[in-house]
Design a protein around this motif. Structure first.
Motif: not given
Length: 576
Positions: A433, A124-125, A429, A386
């Motif tokens: 994002l 994932f990022q 996150d 995301q």
């Protein structure tokens, strides 16, 4: 009469599945659908050395910790929402008596997804700008062999026992979750045993014809118990809402004992499900039903108004953990100047909700009735977060430095030791994002604004326009709103600058309360305030019970307002 599957067993038998030295996951979300009856029964068996795995700890974790049943914790966040810090969680963290691994929300979701899909890992990022990967080692960097871009990788996460309270189930053991499902479906898929309590048993034919919620197929379910009010005093809509009065009284005592108000408040928490948005809005047109305020705009109103001006009809705003100020700003924008703004509540459980007045007790009921769709937390991240679809998610911050880095995990005390905070949730996150990284501090002080934060729980690691576009993300701004001013991170210097000062506040006052050198933008101005008409809308239509003020007051004053709000909400149901 329906013939029930052998999966249906007693609550006592259900609880016996939890053995010492195993891991547990808890379903539900905040104060919604927590498996309280099952947790109580499990704790009667005095389990030991359990590993607690969940997005949020909160009430469930507090109940296990006070019985000394936990020896390891993996989570993203733990608080008691509007009731403040979680004391048992805070204590074990500050004493370092239990291993605690802080995850980013996206990292935990991906690890559970890998567990659900029987694969070894997920990518994932990477949470650029956060200390979390280096501090807790929850993920490692992964270099894509095709593009040479760096991502994060997490190992598969499996859970021994998943404790879930769901809305209803059929005779075969198919379980239905109505409304937001949090991380329940992926946690069920990543667990060896899925142990469920439900409020109602209905026929298979009823589930087929009504299709009211998300289904967890019977083949995933280990055992079920039918126990109405099995989530009380948390909610299980459409059967009963959260009993904030019961929780509020329980949290001021140690040990925490919940459920005492069930006889007194049973009719209230049941009947509240009949409330409609039309009736709720109409109720506050009568001034006697509002907590009236007069005079000039207060700091909370200036902040809410300033935040609201960040949003337009093109905005997609996400409301995560309980945040009265953020929600007031969202709903005010929808009512005042951005009616087409998309707002999601309950951490993306309710997608695109209609305008409504602020409420503590009825938000889940009203948003459930007036949203376009329901999601799970895993959907929100994979489909919206995301993909960079969210423009704003306003988040409260405990400690911020001159770079705009945020610390919501732990603060070093001058006397030594640590002050444990709730955790970053999904901040590590979303700081990258989301298009804009927006935080707020209700009390601007040198304790909140420091030269360098002790722990960067979240920071905009992808800040420049070029690097954001390369990552497939929209360029945006980093802003901090306080009760004195508004900061914005300068794209050239990477430092926070004051871009507006609230009316009546001096530069000296800001400088005295800021722990780093205060820089003022060349275009620094006075923060706009709501007009008389807008102030009337904010006070009478958006937040007639003054819920926003809960973040600005403390102690006895806060408890008095909280009790007044809950009293008025109970009166509303009696009258309607």
């Amino acid at each position: 009469m329906m013939e029930l599957s052998k999966k249906y067993i007693s609550l006592k038998s259900l609880a016996k599945y939890i053995k010492n030295e195993t891991s547990i996951g808890i379903g539900g979300h905040h104060f919604a659908r927590l498996p309280i009856a099952l947790i109580d029964e499990v704790l009667k068996n005095k389990p030991r050395n359990l590993e607690f795995i969940s997005w949020s700890g909160g009430l469930a974790l507090e109940l296990f910790l006070q019985k000394k049943s936990i020896n390891k914790i993996q989570l993203c966040f733990s608080s008691l929402d509007i009731f403040g810090l979680a004391p048992n969680f805070r204590k074990v963290c500050e004493e370092n008596s239990i291993e605690v691994i802080d995850w980013s929300a996206l990292g935990l979701i991906k690890a559970l997804r890998a567990g659900q899909q029987n694969i070894d890992s997920e990518i994932f990022q990477y949470p650029w700008g956060s200390d979390l990967p280096n501090k807790t080692k929850f993920c490692r960097k992964y270099l894509d062999p095709k593009t040479n871009r760096t991502f994060a990788m997490v190992p598969s996460l499996k859970i021994d026992n998943f404790l879930l309270h769901a809305t209803r189930a059929d005779e075969d053991g198919n379980v239905e979750i109505q409304g937001p499902r949090a991380l329940d479906t992926i946690m069920a898929g990543a667990s060896n045993n899925v142990l469920v309590t439900v409020d109602e048993i209905v026929s298979r034919r009823t589930l087929i014809s009504e299709k009211k919620g998300s289904l967890i197929s019977k083949n995933f379910i280990t055992a079920i118990n039918h126990i109405p009010f099995g989530a009380y005093p948390t909610s299980s809509v459409p059967y009963y809402i959260t009993d904030y009065e019961d929780l509020g009284e329980a949290f001021v005592n140690s040990p925490i004992v919940i459920g005492k108000k069930i006889k007194k408040n049973k009719n209230f928490v049941k009947n509240a499900n009949k409330l409609t948005l039309k009736k709720f809005i109409k109720y506050f047109k009568n001034s006697k039903n509002r907590i009236s305020i007069k005079g000039k705009p207060t700091s909370d109103e200036i902040m809410a108004y300033a935040l609201s001006k960040e949003y337009t009809n093109e905005s997609l705003c996400s409301s995560g953990a309980v945040s009265p100020l953020a929600n007031v700003s969202y709903f005010f924008a929808k009512k005042n100047h951005a009616p087409k703004l998309i707002l999601t509540t309950m951490t993306y459980g309710h997608h695109d909700v209609d305008f409504r007045p602020m409420t503590l007790s009825f938000s889940e009921v009203l948003d459930r009735q007036n949203c376009i769709n329901f999601w799970g937390g895993d959907d929100s991240y994979s489909i919206y977060y995301q993909n960079g679809q969210i423009t704003h998610e306003v988040i409260g911050a405990a400690q911020i430095d001159k770079y705009g880095d945020v610390n919501n995990i732990e603060i070093k005390k001058k006397s030594g030791g640590l002050l444990r905070l709730p955790g970053q949730g999904g901040m590590a996150d979303v700081s990258n994002l989301h298009q804009n990284f927006i935080c707020y501090v209700t009390k601007h002080s040198r304790l909140s604004f420091v030269k360098k934060v002790d722990y960067v729980s979240a920071g905009r690691g992808l800040f420049k326009e070029e690097e954001r576009k390369k990552a497939g993300l929209k360029p945006g701004k980093v802003k901090i709103f306080t009760n004195l001013c508004v900061f914005e991170k300068n794209i050239k210097t990477n430092l926070l600058e004051v871009i507006s000062i609230h009316k009546g506040i001096t530069k000296k006052e800001i400088e005295l309360n800021t722990g780093f050198k205060t820089i003022y933008s060349k275009n620094c101005k006075t923060t706009p305030v709501p007009s008389k008409k807008e102030l009337k809308i904010l006070r009478e239509e958006v937040d007639p019970l003054n819920i926003r003020k809960l973040e600005f007051i403390s102690g006895e004053e806060r408890m008095k307002l909280l009790k007044d709000i809950l009293k008025r909400e109970k009166e509303l149901i009696k009258k309607i």
